[in-house]
Structures are given as structure tokens and as C-alpha cells.
Design a protein around this motif. Structure first.
Motif, PDB file in Angstrom:
ATOM      1  N   ALA A 108       0.840  -1.204   0.000  1.00 44.37           N
ATOM      2  CA  ALA A 108       0.000   0.000   0.000  1.00 44.37           C
ATOM      3  C   ALA A 108       0.873   1.250   0.000  1.00 44.37           C
ATOM      4  CB  ALA A 108      -0.936  -0.002   1.210  1.00 44.37           C
ATOM      5  N   THR A 109       1.912   1.239   0.820  1.00 47.57           N
ATOM      6  CA  THR A 109       2.812   2.386   0.892  1.00 47.57           C
ATOM      7  C   THR A 109       3.431   2.665  -0.465  1.00 47.57           C
ATOM      8  OG1 THR A 109       3.296   1.991   3.224  1.00 47.57           O
ATOM      9  CG2 THR A 109       4.904   3.297   1.992  1.00 47.57           C
ATOM     10  N   ALA A 110       3.892   1.624  -1.146  1.00 52.31           N
ATOM     11  CA  ALA A 110       4.500   1.801  -2.469  1.00 52.31           C
ATOM     12  C   ALA A 110       3.500   2.410  -3.452  1.00 52.31           C
ATOM     13  CB  ALA A 110       5.023   0.466  -2.990  1.00 52.31           C
ATOM     14  N   ALA A 111       2.263   1.930  -3.425  1.00 53.44           N
ATOM     15  CA  ALA A 111       1.248   2.457  -4.336  1.00 53.44           C
ATOM     16  C   ALA A 111       0.933   3.921  -4.015  1.00 53.44           C
ATOM     17  CB  ALA A 111      -0.024   1.606  -4.262  1.00 53.44           C
ATOM     18  N   PHE A 112       0.805   4.234  -2.729  1.00 54.88           N
ATOM     19  CA  PHE A 112       0.507   5.611  -2.347  1.00 54.88           C
ATOM     20  C   PHE A 112       1.683   6.544  -2.638  1.00 54.88           C
ATOM     21  CE2 PHE A 112      -2.751   3.763   0.745  1.00 54.88           C
ATOM     22  CZ  PHE A 112      -3.827   4.100  -0.069  1.00 54.88           C
ATOM     23  N   LYS A 113       2.914   6.037  -2.522  1.00 52.68           N
ATOM     24  CA  LYS A 113       4.081   6.848  -2.888  1.00 52.68           C
ATOM     25  C   LYS A 113       4.035   7.175  -4.376  1.00 52.68           C
ATOM     26  CE  LYS A 113       7.454   5.654   0.643  1.00 52.68           C
ATOM     27  NZ  LYS A 113       8.702   4.951   0.962  1.00 52.68           N
ATOM     28  N   GLU A 114       3.691   6.165  -5.184  1.00 51.54           N
ATOM     29  CA  GLU A 114       3.585   6.381  -6.629  1.00 51.54           C
ATOM     30  C   GLU A 114       2.539   7.448  -6.933  1.00 51.54           C
ATOM     31  OE1 GLU A 114       2.071   3.861 -10.462  1.00 51.54           O
ATOM     32  OE2 GLU A 114       3.422   2.828  -9.070  1.00 51.54           O
ATOM     33  N   ALA A 115       1.478   7.471  -6.138  1.00 49.74           N
ATOM     34  CA  ALA A 115       0.400   8.441  -6.343  1.00 49.74           C
ATOM     35  C   ALA A 115       0.718   9.801  -5.708  1.00 49.74           C
ATOM     36  CB  ALA A 115      -0.899   7.903  -5.769  1.00 49.74           C
ATOM     37  N   GLY A 116       1.749   9.845  -4.862  1.00 49.96           N
ATOM     38  CA  GLY A 116       2.092  11.083  -4.179  1.00 49.96           C
ATOM     39  C   GLY A 116       1.116  11.433  -3.062  1.00 49.96           C
ATOM     40  N   ASP A 117       0.519  10.429  -2.464  1.00 48.34           N
ATOM     41  CA  ASP A 117      -0.489  10.640  -1.414  1.00 48.34           C
ATOM     42  C   ASP A 117       0.157  10.525  -0.036  1.00 48.34           C
ATOM     43  OD1 ASP A 117      -2.685  10.603   0.310  1.00 48.34           O
ATOM     44  OD2 ASP A 117      -3.934   9.465  -1.094  1.00 48.34           O
ATOM     45  N   SER A 118       0.690  11.634   0.473  1.00 54.12           N
ATOM     46  CA  SER A 118       1.416  11.616   1.736  1.00 54.12           C
ATOM     47  C   SER A 118       0.492  11.341   2.927  1.00 54.12           C
ATOM     48  CB  SER A 118       2.181  12.922   1.943  1.00 54.12           C
ATOM     49  OG  SER A 118       1.293  14.016   1.920  1.00 54.12           O
ATOM     50  N   MET A 119      -0.758  11.770   2.852  1.00 54.63           N
ATOM     51  CA  MET A 119      -1.695  11.518   3.953  1.00 54.63           C
ATOM     52  C   MET A 119      -1.966  10.014   4.081  1.00 54.63           C
ATOM     53  SD  MET A 119      -5.469  13.121   4.636  1.00 54.63           S
ATOM     54  CE  MET A 119      -4.879  14.745   5.088  1.00 54.63           C
ATOM     55  N   ALA A 120      -2.136   9.342   2.964  1.00 53.53           N
ATOM     56  CA  ALA A 120      -2.374   7.893   2.994  1.00 53.53           C
ATOM     57  C   ALA A 120      -1.133   7.155   3.490  1.00 53.53           C
ATOM     58  CB  ALA A 120      -2.782   7.388   1.611  1.00 53.53           C
ATOM     59  N   ILE A 121       0.041   7.635   3.110  1.00 51.02           N
ATOM     60  CA  ILE A 121       1.287   7.010   3.578  1.00 51.02           C
ATOM     61  C   ILE A 121       1.386   7.126   5.096  1.00 51.02           C
ATOM     62  CG2 ILE A 121       3.811   7.203   3.555  1.00 51.02           C
ATOM     63  CD1 ILE A 121       3.484   8.120   0.573  1.00 51.02           C
ATOM     64  N   LYS A 122       1.035   8.279   5.649  1.00 54.33           N
ATOM     65  CA  LYS A 122       1.052   8.460   7.104  1.00 54.33           C
ATOM     66  C   LYS A 122       0.075   7.496   7.767  1.00 54.33           C
ATOM     67  CE  LYS A 122       1.432  10.522  11.189  1.00 54.33           C
ATOM     68  NZ  LYS A 122       1.303   9.459  12.155  1.00 54.33           N
ATOM     69  N   GLU A 123      -1.100   7.332   7.180  1.00 55.33           N
ATOM     70  CA  GLU A 123      -2.080   6.399   7.725  1.00 55.33           C
ATOM     71  C   GLU A 123      -1.526   4.974   7.744  1.00 55.33           C
ATOM     72  OE1 GLU A 123      -5.632   5.177   5.375  1.00 55.33           O
ATOM     73  OE2 GLU A 123      -6.733   6.078   7.042  1.00 55.33           O
TER      74      GLU A 123
END
Length: 152
Positions: A108-123
Motif C-alpha cells: 500500500a505504501t509503495a502504491a501511495f508513494k507512486e500516487a504522491g499521497d502523503s496523507m495515505a502514507i502516514k495512515e
């Protein structure tokens, strides 16, 4: 869109049957009018998977999250992929399978990093911390002779 929002409100209120009604109605619309709206199908499957976890229907949850991931990949949406992997991680946490949960949260972290979603990465980072804490708690309970899972 409105059906999805209603389904989410009912889910958050713990009204799972009402929530599923809205998500099932939404799915009928996607199938009939927008059969290639993969992002919509991904979100719909994710929500159904999350509800299945809450209802203790883990096999059903896994199937919904796998569908969510497949639709996310078809939609080429890194955010939806991250959500599907997050759901899989939450499922494994519910099953107390912490090593598997960690793998899904890393995906999930890798996918959210690709999307640039820092809030999701924190979650996801918060989930990983929670996963480690639960793993330690359960490991200690087993080592101390308590074969039952401690309350969370």
C-alpha cells in the motif's frame, strides 16, 4: 456517487446491512450503465471488503479486496491499488496475521508513494505501528501461556 456516499455513511454508523444495500445498488448502476468504470468498481469492492471484515467474514473480505485490486489495476489508479492493499492489510490484522499484514501495508505504501499521497502514507505508517504493537502483545500472551487472543 450519491449511493456510494450513503453506503459510506451507513458503514461508519455500523449499519452494515443498509450500507451493503447502497453498495449493491451502486454496483448495479455501474454494471448496467458504466461497465468499464473500473475505478468505481474498485471503490465499491473495497467498501464491501471493509464491511466483510467488520462482520467477521474474512474469506469474503479477501475476495472483495482482490476484486478491488484487479479493478484498480485495470483503472491504472495507484490510489485505488493502495486502498486495496490497505484493506488486505487490515484484513490480516483482524486475523492476527501480522507478518502478512505488514507485507500488504508495504505494498500500500509503495502504491501511495507512486500516487504522491502523503496523507495515505502516514495512515499506513500508523497501521504498521499498530500492527507491531498488536504483534508484540499477542506474542507475549502466547509466551506467557495464555492461548487466547488478548483483547485489543
Amino acid at each position: 456517487m450519491a449511493l456510494h456516499q450513503l453506503g459510506m455513511v451507513e458503514r461508519m454508523a455500523g449499519e452494515f446491512n443498509d450500507s451493503l444495500y447502497y453498495f449493491n445498488e451502486e454496483e448495479k448502476i455501474w454494471k448496467h450503465y458504466f461497465p468499464e468504470f473500473y475505478l468505481g468498481f474498485s471503490a465499491n469492492s473495497y467498501e464491501k471488503g471493509y464491511i466483510a471484515i467488520k462482520q467477521g467474514q474474512y474469506d469474503e473480505a479477501r475476495a472483495f479486496f482482490q476484486d478491488s485490486l484487479a479493478f484498480a489495476e485495470s483503472a491504472n489508479s495507484s490510489v485505488a491499488e493502495g486502498c486495496a492493499y490497505r484493506g488486505m492489510g487490515e484484513l490480516e490484522m483482524a486475523k492476527l496475521s501480522f507478518d502478512k499484514a505488514k507485507i500488504h501495508f508495504q505494498q500500500a505504501t509503495a502504491a501511495f508513494k507512486e500516487a504522491g499521497d502523503s496523507m495515505a502514507i502516514k495512515e499506513i505508517q500508523d497501521f504498521l505501528v499498530q500492527c507491531q504493537q498488536l504483534h508484540s502483545t499477542n506474542k507475549g500472551a502466547i509466551e506467557n501461556g495464555n492461548k487466547e487472543n488478548p483483547k485489543r
